[in-house]
Design a protein around this motif. Sequence first.
Motif, mmCIF file in Angstrom:
data_model
loop_
_atom_site.group_PDB
_atom_site.id
_atom_site.type_symbol
_atom_site.label_atom_id
_atom_site.label_comp_id
_atom_site.label_asym_id
_atom_site.label_seq_id
_atom_site.Cartn_x
_atom_site.Cartn_y
_atom_site.Cartn_z
ATOM 1 N N HIS A 68 0.882 -1.317 0.020
ATOM 2 C CA HIS A 68 0.032 0.105 -0.198
ATOM 3 C C HIS A 68 0.817 1.302 -0.051
ATOM 4 C CE1 HIS A 68 -4.197 1.105 1.743
ATOM 5 N NE2 HIS A 68 -4.112 1.328 0.306
ATOM 6 N N TRP A 69 0.671 2.188 -0.921
ATOM 7 C CA TRP A 69 1.338 3.314 -1.093
ATOM 8 C C TRP A 69 0.570 4.329 -0.286
ATOM 9 C CZ3 TRP A 69 5.933 5.095 -2.273
ATOM 10 C CH2 TRP A 69 6.052 6.529 -3.076
ATOM 11 N N LEU A 70 0.762 4.737 1.048
ATOM 12 C CA LEU A 70 -0.235 5.252 1.934
ATOM 13 C C LEU A 70 0.313 6.660 2.236
ATOM 14 C CD1 LEU A 70 -2.295 3.668 3.640
ATOM 15 C CD2 LEU A 70 -0.937 4.043 5.597
ATOM 16 N N GLY A 71 -0.916 7.407 2.557
ATOM 17 C CA GLY A 71 -0.693 8.985 2.928
ATOM 18 C C GLY A 71 -1.314 8.677 4.283
ATOM 19 N N ALA A 72 -0.686 9.093 5.443
ATOM 20 C CA ALA A 72 -1.227 9.085 6.932
ATOM 21 C C ALA A 72 -0.782 10.410 7.732
ATOM 22 C CB ALA A 72 -0.653 7.735 7.455
ATOM 23 N N ARG A 73 -1.736 10.559 8.540
ATOM 24 C CA ARG A 73 -1.351 11.878 9.345
ATOM 25 C C ARG A 73 -0.459 11.384 10.584
ATOM 26 N NH1 ARG A 73 -2.828 16.535 9.138
ATOM 27 N NH2 ARG A 73 -4.451 15.933 7.574
ATOM 28 N N THR A 74 0.715 11.992 10.701
ATOM 29 C CA THR A 74 1.735 11.911 11.699
ATOM 30 C C THR A 74 1.845 12.991 12.614
ATOM 31 O OG1 THR A 74 3.327 12.239 9.817
ATOM 32 C CG2 THR A 74 3.326 10.101 10.559
ATOM 33 N N ASP A 75 1.218 14.259 11.993
ATOM 34 C CA ASP A 75 1.362 15.299 13.238
ATOM 35 C C ASP A 75 -0.304 15.943 12.974
ATOM 36 O OD1 ASP A 75 1.472 17.389 14.754
ATOM 37 O OD2 ASP A 75 3.061 18.506 13.642
ATOM 38 N N PRO A 76 -1.256 15.523 13.963
ATOM 39 C CA PRO A 76 -2.548 16.055 14.027
ATOM 40 C C PRO A 76 -2.439 17.301 14.745
ATOM 41 C CG PRO A 76 -2.262 14.045 15.470
ATOM 42 C CD PRO A 76 -0.766 14.253 14.877
ATOM 43 N N SER A 77 -1.689 17.712 15.410
ATOM 44 C CA SER A 77 -1.632 19.179 15.928
ATOM 45 C C SER A 77 -1.077 20.166 15.041
ATOM 46 C CB SER A 77 -0.566 19.301 17.274
ATOM 47 O OG SER A 77 0.838 18.978 16.785
ATOM 48 N N ASN A 78 -0.696 19.858 14.039
ATOM 49 C CA ASN A 78 -0.065 21.063 12.936
ATOM 50 C C ASN A 78 -1.604 21.571 12.212
ATOM 51 O OD1 ASN A 78 0.897 22.941 11.058
ATOM 52 N ND2 ASN A 78 2.576 21.466 10.781
ATOM 53 N N PRO A 79 -1.683 22.851 12.578
ATOM 54 C CA PRO A 79 -3.121 23.458 12.171
ATOM 55 C C PRO A 79 -2.946 23.559 10.621
ATOM 56 C CG PRO A 79 -1.699 25.253 13.040
ATOM 57 C CD PRO A 79 -0.886 23.886 13.422
ATOM 58 N N LYS A 80 -1.745 23.705 9.827
ATOM 59 C CA LYS A 80 -1.444 23.534 8.543
ATOM 60 C C LYS A 80 -1.632 22.056 8.089
ATOM 61 C CE LYS A 80 0.255 27.590 7.618
ATOM 62 N NZ LYS A 80 1.191 28.802 7.432
ATOM 63 N N VAL A 133 8.644 7.232 3.135
ATOM 64 C CA VAL A 133 9.331 7.911 2.035
ATOM 65 C C VAL A 133 9.553 9.398 2.470
ATOM 66 C CG1 VAL A 133 8.896 8.270 -0.308
ATOM 67 C CG2 VAL A 133 7.512 6.351 0.601
ATOM 68 N N GLY A 134 10.736 9.498 2.144
ATOM 69 C CA GLY A 134 11.284 11.017 2.309
ATOM 70 C C GLY A 134 11.120 11.322 4.046
ATOM 71 N N GLU A 135 10.899 12.741 4.143
ATOM 72 C CA GLU A 135 10.908 12.928 5.615
ATOM 73 C C GLU A 135 9.458 12.994 6.171
ATOM 74 O OE1 GLU A 135 12.286 17.187 6.257
ATOM 75 O OE2 GLU A 135 13.686 16.770 4.333
ATOM 76 N N LYS A 136 9.426 12.707 7.404
ATOM 77 C CA LYS A 136 8.153 12.700 8.005
ATOM 78 C C LYS A 136 7.296 14.152 7.991
ATOM 79 C CE LYS A 136 6.682 12.259 12.771
ATOM 80 N NZ LYS A 136 6.904 11.885 14.134
ATOM 81 N N ASN A 137 6.192 14.101 7.729
ATOM 82 C CA ASN A 137 5.185 15.039 7.806
ATOM 83 C C ASN A 137 5.372 15.883 6.490
ATOM 84 O OD1 ASN A 137 4.074 14.763 10.108
ATOM 85 N ND2 ASN A 137 6.086 16.002 11.454
ATOM 86 N N ARG A 138 6.181 15.383 5.551
ATOM 87 C CA ARG A 138 6.476 16.138 4.303
ATOM 88 C C ARG A 138 5.816 15.237 3.109
ATOM 89 N NH1 ARG A 138 8.170 20.881 3.179
ATOM 90 N NH2 ARG A 138 8.967 20.257 1.179
ATOM 91 N N HIS A 155 -1.885 19.877 5.616
ATOM 92 C CA HIS A 155 -0.978 19.210 4.476
ATOM 93 C C HIS A 155 0.557 19.016 5.213
ATOM 94 C CE1 HIS A 155 -0.547 23.630 3.906
ATOM 95 N NE2 HIS A 155 0.434 23.327 3.240
ATOM 96 N N ARG A 156 0.591 19.902 6.376
ATOM 97 C CA ARG A 156 2.044 19.626 6.867
ATOM 98 C C ARG A 156 2.154 18.535 7.908
ATOM 99 N NH1 ARG A 156 4.247 25.774 6.895
ATOM 100 N NH2 ARG A 156 4.307 26.023 4.744
ATOM 101 N N GLY A 157 1.191 17.825 8.314
ATOM 102 C CA GLY A 157 0.970 16.982 9.184
ATOM 103 C C GLY A 157 0.976 15.447 8.765
ATOM 104 N N ILE A 158 1.200 15.183 7.241
ATOM 105 C CA ILE A 158 0.896 14.041 6.633
ATOM 106 C C ILE A 158 2.344 13.366 5.970
ATOM 107 C CG2 ILE A 158 -0.006 12.972 4.347
ATOM 108 C CD1 ILE A 158 -2.458 15.348 4.662
ATOM 109 N N SER A 159 2.489 12.138 6.261
ATOM 110 C CA SER A 159 3.728 11.454 5.838
ATOM 111 C C SER A 159 3.211 10.407 4.939
ATOM 112 C CB SER A 159 4.312 10.653 6.879
ATOM 113 O OG SER A 159 4.861 11.727 7.930
ATOM 114 N N LEU A 160 4.139 9.937 3.894
ATOM 115 C CA LEU A 160 3.849 8.867 2.853
ATOM 116 C C LEU A 160 4.821 7.692 3.243
ATOM 117 C CD1 LEU A 160 2.611 8.391 -0.004
ATOM 118 C CD2 LEU A 160 4.816 9.567 -0.907
#
Length: 406
Positions: free
Chosen positions: A185-197, A243-248, A199-204
């Motif tokens: 699964h090539w998966l997008g998941a939320r790793t920082d729910p506290s970030n009000p932006k 994949v890459g950096e967390k939250n990017r 799209h900046r709290g998602i990791s792949l």
Amino acid sequence: MDFRFTTEEEKLRQEVCDFLKKEVTPELIAEVAEYCGGAGPVFGRQLLRKMGARGWLCPTWPKKYGGIESSEMVGFIIRDEMTYAGAPVSLVGATMAGPTILRFGSDELKIEYLPRLARGEIDMALGYTEPQAGSDLAALELRADDKLATTTMERGEVNAEENGDYFLLNGQKMFNTHAHFVEYHWLGARTDPSNPKRHRGISLMVVDLKSPGVTIRNMATIAGWKTNEVFYDNVKVPKKNLVGEKNRGFYYIMTALDFERMFPVGGFQRIFDELVKYVKKTKCDGKPLSDDPVIRQKLAETAIELEAARLLYYQLAYMLDKGEVPNYQSSMQKMFATETAHRLADVATQVMGPRGQLQRGSKWAPLNGEAELHYRWGFIETVYAGTSEIMRNIIALRGLGLPLPF
Ligand SMILES: Cc1cc2nc3c(=O)[nH]c(=O)nc-3n(C[C@H](O)[C@H](O)[C@H](O)COP(=O)(O)OP(=O)(O)OC[C@H]3O[C@@H](n4cnc5c(N)ncnc54)[C@H](O)[C@@H]3O)c2cc1C
């Protein structure tokens, strides 16, 4: 501008075409339709392995990862010929996830996944959409948590498996096509729910679909094949699969979507060529269909649209070969190609009259029911990989520079 392929490209195109003529059987074509345009478990995988052995699945990749270090144009030609022949159209690992890993992934990730993808041994399903997050992908909520491992560490109860090497996944994905028969699964998941932006709290990340806690439930589609809901219940995913950096991850997903929005036109062209042959040889009320001025007009219009869709497709290869990253141009091609395909299926079913509505398998179905199948499939193509409305929004915003309306 020269719109022809070079002599070498033309030679390769012919070689691929001859190879596919031998390899694409009615059984493979049926399997492709059953497995949502992807490489099904039997005939599809066999074909991909043979193509992989020739370096044709991921031709642009470095040799050490299974490519032949070709131009992008070569890759585009191969995929166009594959779709013309009726081979799988959707190569998620080879054409979407793999190129994104090449750009942003760690060396470990590249070594683990790219060679197997290039050999046709594994494939992936796209795990972006959730019940409340489709066009608005930044709304995705599936959680990938490493806090549990931290808490365990604070209590001094560290063990080999829960020492912070894992994300713990909980939540639901929806419309994840191919998930019921591919490996990852090539998966997008939320790793920082506290970030009000948002799209900046998602990791792949890449997830093994056989992991304990993954449940896959089929959903029927109008095209007859199945897509899926995928449920995650405390699923452990090694952090090395990030994949890459967390939250990017949102930014990497946007790049992967640009790769996805490059639709070969070969499959649509094949239906059109068959339709023209049908019109030439068929009579209605004793008169050749080819004499009908309305049919002639419709075919001529469709021929122009297919030509434009093809040129937009090869323009993307040209840009990639120049080192540019297509962005709104991918949206233009995706939108125009899929809407053209939908109009083509509409024209075909009109030209064939009531028999045009007969499905594959009926001896009375013209074109073996291809037009009828693609009439239904065409609706979906204007939705997945981003809807036509979203494609128009991207073109207006990023292509034309029109400001956001809010
Ligand atoms: C058969 C099928 C297979 C799919 N396969 C996959 C897959 O493998 N992996 C995956 O992750 N996803 C997959 N998808 C999901 C697909 O990408 C989404 O359905 C699509 O992005 C639309 O999202 P939505 O369904 O939530 O609709 P919504 O986003 O709720 O949109 C509903 C309608 O509103 C319009 N709309 C929404 N926002 C705007 C806006 N800002 N401006 C103008 N109009 C707007 C849309 O165009 C649409 O017409 C698949 C979908 C289908 C139907």
